[in-house]
Design an enzyme around this catalytic site. Sequence first.
Site, PDB file in Angstrom:
ATOM      1  N   ARG A  95       0.875  -1.187   0.000  1.00 30.38           N
ATOM      2  CA  ARG A  95       0.000   0.000   0.000  1.00 30.38           C
ATOM      3  C   ARG A  95       0.901   1.222   0.000  1.00 30.38           C
ATOM      4  O   ARG A  95       1.820   1.315   0.821  1.00 30.38           O
ATOM      5  CB  ARG A  95      -0.877   0.020   1.240  1.00 30.38           C
ATOM      6  CG  ARG A  95      -1.932  -1.075   1.311  1.00 30.38           C
ATOM      7  CD  ARG A  95      -2.764  -0.903   2.576  1.00 30.38           C
ATOM      8  NE  ARG A  95      -3.983  -1.685   2.575  1.00 30.38           N
ATOM      9  CZ  ARG A  95      -4.114  -2.858   3.192  1.00 30.38           C
ATOM     10  NH1 ARG A  95      -3.094  -3.380   3.850  1.00 30.38           N
ATOM     11  NH2 ARG A  95      -5.271  -3.500   3.163  1.00 30.38           N
ATOM     12  N   ARG A 123       0.851  -1.361  -5.312  1.00 35.42           N
ATOM     13  CA  ARG A 123      -0.469  -0.841  -5.661  1.00 35.42           C
ATOM     14  C   ARG A 123      -0.372   0.668  -5.761  1.00 35.42           C
ATOM     15  O   ARG A 123       0.154   1.318  -4.850  1.00 35.42           O
ATOM     16  CB  ARG A 123      -1.487  -1.213  -4.592  1.00 35.42           C
ATOM     17  CG  ARG A 123      -2.831  -0.563  -4.878  1.00 35.42           C
ATOM     18  CD  ARG A 123      -3.852  -0.898  -3.858  1.00 35.42           C
ATOM     19  NE  ARG A 123      -3.699  -0.112  -2.648  1.00 35.42           N
ATOM     20  CZ  ARG A 123      -4.465  -0.244  -1.570  1.00 35.42           C
ATOM     21  NH1 ARG A 123      -5.416  -1.155  -1.565  1.00 35.42           N
ATOM     22  NH2 ARG A 123      -4.283   0.493  -0.514  1.00 35.42           N
ATOM     23  N   GLU A 138     -12.353  -5.229  -6.432  1.00 33.06           N
ATOM     24  CA  GLU A 138     -12.904  -4.897  -5.106  1.00 33.06           C
ATOM     25  C   GLU A 138     -14.233  -4.168  -5.188  1.00 33.06           C
ATOM     26  O   GLU A 138     -14.745  -3.667  -4.199  1.00 33.06           O
ATOM     27  CB  GLU A 138     -11.881  -4.097  -4.292  1.00 33.06           C
ATOM     28  CG  GLU A 138     -11.205  -2.953  -5.005  1.00 33.06           C
ATOM     29  CD  GLU A 138     -10.093  -2.300  -4.178  1.00 33.06           C
ATOM     30  OE1 GLU A 138      -9.932  -2.618  -2.992  1.00 33.06           O
ATOM     31  OE2 GLU A 138      -9.395  -1.433  -4.740  1.00 33.06           O
ATOM     32  N   ASN A 198     -11.566  -6.523   1.465  1.00 30.24           N
ATOM     33  CA  ASN A 198     -12.043  -5.559   2.466  1.00 30.24           C
ATOM     34  C   ASN A 198     -13.100  -4.649   1.838  1.00 30.24           C
ATOM     35  O   ASN A 198     -14.137  -4.372   2.429  1.00 30.24           O
ATOM     36  CB  ASN A 198     -10.892  -4.680   2.979  1.00 30.24           C
ATOM     37  CG  ASN A 198      -9.754  -5.511   3.538  1.00 30.24           C
ATOM     38  OD1 ASN A 198      -9.954  -6.662   3.861  1.00 30.24           O
ATOM     39  ND2 ASN A 198      -8.579  -4.927   3.642  1.00 30.24           N
ATOM     40  N   ARG A 203     -17.189  -0.262   5.965  1.00 31.28           N
ATOM     41  CA  ARG A 203     -16.184  -1.064   6.680  1.00 31.28           C
ATOM     42  C   ARG A 203     -15.633  -0.390   7.919  1.00 31.28           C
ATOM     43  O   ARG A 203     -14.957  -1.017   8.718  1.00 31.28           O
ATOM     44  CB  ARG A 203     -15.045  -1.469   5.723  1.00 31.28           C
ATOM     45  CG  ARG A 203     -14.238  -0.325   5.201  1.00 31.28           C
ATOM     46  CD  ARG A 203     -13.323  -0.761   4.065  1.00 31.28           C
ATOM     47  NE  ARG A 203     -11.946  -0.951   4.484  1.00 31.28           N
ATOM     48  CZ  ARG A 203     -10.922  -1.115   3.648  1.00 31.28           C
ATOM     49  NH1 ARG A 203     -11.131  -1.137   2.343  1.00 31.28           N
ATOM     50  NH2 ARG A 203      -9.703  -1.264   4.090  1.00 31.28           N
ATOM     51  N   CYS A 224      -5.762 -10.218  -1.525  1.00 31.86           N
ATOM     52  CA  CYS A 224      -4.880  -9.449  -0.640  1.00 31.86           C
ATOM     53  C   CYS A 224      -5.659  -8.768   0.491  1.00 31.86           C
ATOM     54  O   CYS A 224      -5.065  -8.102   1.329  1.00 31.86           O
ATOM     55  CB  CYS A 224      -4.075  -8.424  -1.430  1.00 31.86           C
ATOM     56  SG  CYS A 224      -5.096  -7.220  -2.271  1.00 31.86           S
TER      57      CYS A 224
HETATM   58  C1  PEP Z   1      -9.025  -4.375   0.160  1.00 32.04           C
HETATM   59  O1  PEP Z   1      -9.912  -3.563  -0.102  1.00 32.04           O
HETATM   60  O2  PEP Z   1      -9.243  -5.556   0.482  1.00 32.04           O
HETATM   61  C2  PEP Z   1      -7.616  -3.980   0.121  1.00 32.04           C
HETATM   62  C3  PEP Z   1      -6.645  -4.868   0.221  1.00 32.04           C
HETATM   63  O3  PEP Z   1      -7.344  -2.666   0.027  1.00 32.04           O
HETATM   64  P1  PEP Z   1      -7.547  -1.604   1.220  1.00 32.04           P
HETATM   65  O4  PEP Z   1      -7.801  -2.366   2.488  1.00 32.04           O
HETATM   66  O5  PEP Z   1      -6.287  -0.831   1.257  1.00 32.04           O
HETATM   67  O6  PEP Z   1      -8.710  -0.822   0.748  1.00 32.04           O
HETATM   68 MG    MG Z   2      -9.453  -1.736  -1.100  1.00 30.13          MG
END
Ligand code: PEP
Ligand code: MG
Length: 592
Positions: A310, A346, A445, A468, A479, A516
């Site tokens: 990240r 990323r 995602e 996520n 979230r 991931c």
């Molecule tokens: C996700 O969304 O699962 C991810 C790995 O990215 P982030 O948690 O940084 O949004």
């Molecule tokens: Mg994400």
Amino acid sequence: MKPSRPESETRLQGIGVSPGIAIGPAERVGKTLEEPEHLTIERVDVEPERERLNEAIIATREQILALQQEIASDDGENHSAIFDAHLLILEDSSILNEVIRLVETERRSAEWAYYTVSKRYIDSLRKIADPYLRERAVDIEDVAKRLLRNLRRDGDADDDGLRPAQPGTSILLAHDLTPSDTVGLDRTRVKGFATELGSPTSHTAIMARSLNIPAVVALHDLPEEFPAGDQVLVDGYHGLVILNPSAATLAEYDALIEREKTVLTDLEPLRHEETRTADGRKMVLSANIEFIEELDAIVSNGAEGVGLYRTEFFYLSRRELRDEENQTENYRRVAEATAPHGVIVRTLDIGGDKLCPELFEDPEPNPFLGWRGIRLSLDQPDEFRLQLRAVLRASAHGKIRLMFPFLSSLEELRGAKTQLELAKEELRATGTAFDEDIEVGAMIEIPSAVLIADHLAREVDFFSIGSNDLIQYTTAVDRVNDRVAHLYQPAHPAVIAMIRETVDAAHRNGIWCGICGEVASDLLLTPIWIGLGVDELSVGAAQLLRMRRAISRLDSSRCRSLTDRLRTCGTSAEVVAECEVLAGDAYPELLL
Ligand code: PEP
Ligand code: MG
């Protein structure tokens, strides 16, 4: 009102930021920045007061440099970069000019003036929703505490009042611990800590993880007073702190600690092994990182590369970090340290809960549905290409793959690839070396990306599922909203269907697919990912060996039968129950 001292066993729930269990006599330490006496000075004392401030700054600088050196030689320069930030804060002219103005015009003592200015910065940073920026308040507080101690006329500047005063204390309970408190902890004595403030992304949490000290943060009910020497148990696995644990609790945890020790010793030999299922199917087990400081931990735990780097930190922290040279150097170091596997970088995923104030002066009504990730990068092509050039330049020195976050359409992917081509052109024009065949991946995602996965797959080299976000956008559950946290269900049948569809689309088009997001680290759900044919799991450092062992105990065909059965499940509970049978059978010792 905060509770006062607990009489009997009291359980407090916080956030576990560093796994492990620590039990021992505790001490309440580390008050927040203490307000000095409101002293004023005479006109004739203005110059001597400025002089005193200067001397304190010099002394503080020397202490920070000494600490930085100590840490660098101790930890292979891992954490020393944090102290660069402290030196910058110490010399920050906007803070110092304001302090001097208060001394000169309001005749405040240097202590009072410095306290006033730094407190204002700390308070306003603490109000910001973005956790990265909130954490910068800790750095300012850290520097202010040190400077105020150096200004103290009567004080012993070396006594920072944050180390356990009582002999035998092994658990620290604090309002907050700054990064330098944490690295300065006497590791032969301190076995664990718990704080009222803090977040999993704080420097303090990261250090606790790499120093292997169990830690729990965000404990809003931590009593203000706690008798020195009373027992406390810190359970970093479950984010639990138990004050005055009962004999029964201690016995329960003793058994758990013994079990953990046996498990960890048993996992040791896996550090250097490949990741294969029981029937020999090869998988890639890589790790997620956010900061270069985490590299050692993942490499020593046998990560097969970095599956998600990240990069928001470059943009949410000090401005200089975004510099192309700095980013290039940073990516190069990660690629070299993770050779031969390499790293998936990323591109910037600002937005959502990661807000950068200079870009978000006016708050958006729905930040998670707003200007985020690739949308923001495509709207700022110059900044975007700066990052792309840095990644490309580093790719001349090691294996680097690139991945775009938050894609919701094919047009966005094409737009990002156009910028990548332009960045390549820019480098070619200056004769700069890079990997011409750098692989490009799409993060999946957003549900719309799942539904056009076949189209996306034809134009990239791999997929990485950001679960996520995929969970939040599939189930419409924010979230980061505590109130609906119980609805955030990784095993929701709709989420499993989304992931199934993504993996199938990848394979139909001859590319590989990884995960991931956090579900990749969930040992209970591992059989599903194997059954669906996921090729790579990118997990947290602490989970690597456990995950390698879990995979080695699972048989692909049994996992496939499981995922076939899951098609008939209508609820998360049913999915979880199916997984419990398989995981509980294959690696019961790993499930806490
Ligand atoms: C996700 O969304 O699962 C991810 C790995 O990215 P982030 O948690 O940084 O949004
Ligand atoms: Mg994400």
